[in-house]
Enzyme design. Structure first.
Site, PDB file in Angstrom:
ATOM      1  N   ASP A  73       0.810  -1.224   0.000  1.00  0.00           N
ATOM      2  CA  ASP A  73       0.000   0.000   0.000  1.00  0.00           C
ATOM      3  C   ASP A  73       0.845   1.276   0.000  1.00  0.00           C
ATOM      4  O   ASP A  73       0.315   2.378   0.168  1.00  0.00           O
ATOM      5  CB  ASP A  73      -0.935   0.018   1.225  1.00  0.00           C
ATOM      6  CG  ASP A  73      -2.271  -0.683   0.956  1.00  0.00           C
ATOM      7  OD1 ASP A  73      -2.665  -0.799  -0.222  1.00  0.00           O
ATOM      8  OD2 ASP A  73      -2.925  -1.094   1.936  1.00  0.00           O
ATOM      9  N   ARG A  98       0.498  -1.886   7.525  1.00  0.00           N
ATOM     10  CA  ARG A  98       1.049  -0.660   6.943  1.00  0.00           C
ATOM     11  C   ARG A  98       2.006   0.075   7.882  1.00  0.00           C
ATOM     12  O   ARG A  98       2.578   1.114   7.500  1.00  0.00           O
ATOM     13  CB  ARG A  98      -0.089   0.291   6.512  1.00  0.00           C
ATOM     14  CG  ARG A  98      -1.015  -0.287   5.452  1.00  0.00           C
ATOM     15  CD  ARG A  98      -1.863   0.805   4.811  1.00  0.00           C
ATOM     16  NE  ARG A  98      -1.061   1.767   4.052  1.00  0.00           N
ATOM     17  CZ  ARG A  98      -1.529   2.901   3.541  1.00  0.00           C
ATOM     18  NH1 ARG A  98      -2.791   3.234   3.705  1.00  0.00           N
ATOM     19  NH2 ARG A  98      -0.734   3.712   2.864  1.00  0.00           N
ATOM     20  N   ARG A 147      -9.856   5.335  11.016  1.00  0.00           N
ATOM     21  CA  ARG A 147      -8.400   5.179  11.056  1.00  0.00           C
ATOM     22  C   ARG A 147      -7.774   6.110  12.091  1.00  0.00           C
ATOM     23  O   ARG A 147      -7.315   5.675  13.135  1.00  0.00           O
ATOM     24  CB  ARG A 147      -7.813   5.447   9.670  1.00  0.00           C
ATOM     25  CG  ARG A 147      -8.292   4.489   8.592  1.00  0.00           C
ATOM     26  CD  ARG A 147      -7.783   3.081   8.841  1.00  0.00           C
ATOM     27  NE  ARG A 147      -8.192   2.156   7.815  1.00  0.00           N
ATOM     28  CZ  ARG A 147      -7.536   1.927   6.684  1.00  0.00           C
ATOM     29  NH1 ARG A 147      -6.426   2.564   6.426  1.00  0.00           N
ATOM     30  NH2 ARG A 147      -7.998   1.036   5.815  1.00  0.00           N
ATOM     31  N   HIS A 176     -11.441   7.214   5.167  1.00  0.00           N
ATOM     32  CA  HIS A 176     -10.499   8.324   5.346  1.00  0.00           C
ATOM     33  C   HIS A 176     -11.209   9.630   4.946  1.00  0.00           C
ATOM     34  O   HIS A 176     -12.043   9.632   4.036  1.00  0.00           O
ATOM     35  CB  HIS A 176      -9.298   8.186   4.391  1.00  0.00           C
ATOM     36  CG  HIS A 176      -8.158   7.347   4.902  1.00  0.00           C
ATOM     37  ND1 HIS A 176      -7.432   6.531   4.069  1.00  0.00           N
ATOM     38  CD2 HIS A 176      -7.594   7.236   6.139  1.00  0.00           C
ATOM     39  CE1 HIS A 176      -6.470   5.937   4.772  1.00  0.00           C
ATOM     40  NE2 HIS A 176      -6.552   6.344   6.020  1.00  0.00           N
ATOM     41  N   CYS A 270      -5.021   9.881  -2.693  1.00  0.00           N
ATOM     42  CA  CYS A 270      -4.323   8.887  -1.864  1.00  0.00           C
ATOM     43  C   CYS A 270      -2.887   8.677  -2.335  1.00  0.00           C
ATOM     44  O   CYS A 270      -2.020   8.323  -1.542  1.00  0.00           O
ATOM     45  CB  CYS A 270      -5.038   7.543  -1.922  1.00  0.00           C
ATOM     46  SG  CYS A 270      -6.691   7.550  -1.240  1.00  0.00           S
TER      47      CYS A 270
HETATM   48  N1  ARG Z   1      -5.380   0.175   1.084  1.00  0.00           N
HETATM   49  C1  ARG Z   1      -5.102   1.424   1.727  1.00  0.00           C
HETATM   50  C2  ARG Z   1      -5.633   1.397   3.139  1.00  0.00           C
HETATM   51  O1  ARG Z   1      -6.701   0.875   3.349  1.00  0.00           O
HETATM   52  C3  ARG Z   1      -5.692   2.551   0.952  1.00  0.00           C
HETATM   53  C4  ARG Z   1      -5.295   3.892   1.482  1.00  0.00           C
HETATM   54  C5  ARG Z   1      -5.923   4.995   0.718  1.00  0.00           C
HETATM   55  N2  ARG Z   1      -5.344   6.237   1.051  1.00  0.00           N
HETATM   56  C6  ARG Z   1      -5.995   7.343   1.339  1.00  0.00           C
HETATM   57  N3  ARG Z   1      -5.315   8.422   1.544  1.00  0.00           N
HETATM   58  N4  ARG Z   1      -7.299   7.345   1.436  1.00  0.00           N
HETATM   59  O2  ARG Z   1      -5.007   1.877   4.062  1.00  0.00           O
END
Ligand code: ARG
Length: 277
Positions: A73, A98, A147, A176, A270
């Site tokens: 990612d 991550r 998140r 997000h 993103c």
């Molecule tokens: N697969 C990543 C996650 O779920 C995607 C992140 C997308 N980034 C963002 N800035 N919205 O963390």
């Protein structure tokens, strides 16, 4: 009021991106990710390259972060930090998969002499923070609910010395802030109200009476996950109605195709972090 054919003036930006060389949907940490969906890795790099060239073509600088194997990612460079006026508030990822990305971003900034502030609280950088330099003297908008955790909003305010407005995200598809809201110039935003709690919708309406409001179709097409330089708005090509609204408000929509990284639950914004000096 936003008048039709209003002249918009672009401001040169400096961005940070990371090639999707190692991109894959290897795990599922948001509702868009399906580990059984095939990803065309070659196409992913090609589309990402076109995005990078689009930004360069608009006159912006693009720095590159070295992608690392085992961090699929990492292409989502927006999540690694949040930078305001030369100060970098580092990220601390929610998910273990991550977590190691944060150190790569930190090294990038420290090697270049940026003022880096390490976080104690869980936050995913520009994924959940937006900055509007001309709104109320410089305002940070911050998302929580999926998140970034609420204590990180207070930590960011102390780190950056700008008021932080907390916004509650309530729909897991918009996990997000940057998939539900974007700055389109130094003082205004575009957003999808349905991603926010009723109270947060009220806060946004009060702070941004001239905001452009997107519908669910454009929002679900990752239309809000855009990057604007104040005049040119780079956005997912599927968000055609939003492109029309932006055009009517005097902006120039620049559609790009990002079908592959979209499978990871992200689009234009993103993939791009803004380095604000
Ligand atoms: N697969 C990543 C996650 O779920 C995607 C992140 C997308 N980034 C963002 N800035 N919205 O963390």
């Amino acid at each position: 009021m936003v008048s039709v054919n209003q002249h918009r003036i672009p401001r040169k930006r400096t961005y940070l991106m990371c090639s999707p060389e190692h991109f894959a949907v290897a795990y599922a940490i948001n509702p868009w990710m399906d580990v059984t969906t095939p990803v065309d890795a070659v196409l992913a790099v090609k589309q990402w390259d076109r995005l990078r060239e689009t930004l360069l073509g608009l006159g912006h600088d693009v720095h590159l972060l070295t992608p690392e194997a085992g961090l699929p990612d990492m292409v989502f460079a927006a999540n690694g930090a949040f930078v305001v006026d030369g100060t970098v508030y580092g990220a601390r990822f929610k998910h273990e998969q991550r977590a190691a990305e944060a150190a790569a971003h930190r090294a990038f900034y420290e090697e270049r002499g940026w003022h880096f502030i390490a976080p104690n609280e869980t936050n995913e950088g520009e994924g959940d923070f937006a900055y509007l330099p001309e709104a109320h003297g410089g305002l940070v908008l911050a998302g929580h609910g999926f998140r970034t955790e609420l204590p990180a909003h207070a930590e960011a305010q102390e780190a950056l010395g700008r008021p932080v407005v907390s916004l509650h995200l309530v729909d897991p598809r918009f996990y997000h802030l940057d998939v539900a809201l974007a700055s389109i110039d130094d003082g205004n935003i575009v957003y999808y109200p349905g991603a926010f709690s009723a109270a947060s919708q009220r806060v946004l309406a009060q702070l941004f009476p001239d905001a452009i409001v997107a519908d669910d179709v454009d929002a679900l097409a990752f239309g809000l996950n855009l990057v604007s330089d104040g005049a040119n708005v780079v956005l997912n090509s599927e968000a055609s109605r939003l492109a029309g609204k932006l055009k009517a408000a005097g902006y120039t929509p620049v559609p790009v195709e990002l079908t592959e990284v979209r499978k990871g639950g992200g689009s234009v914004k993103c993939c791009i972090a803004e380095l604000r000096n």
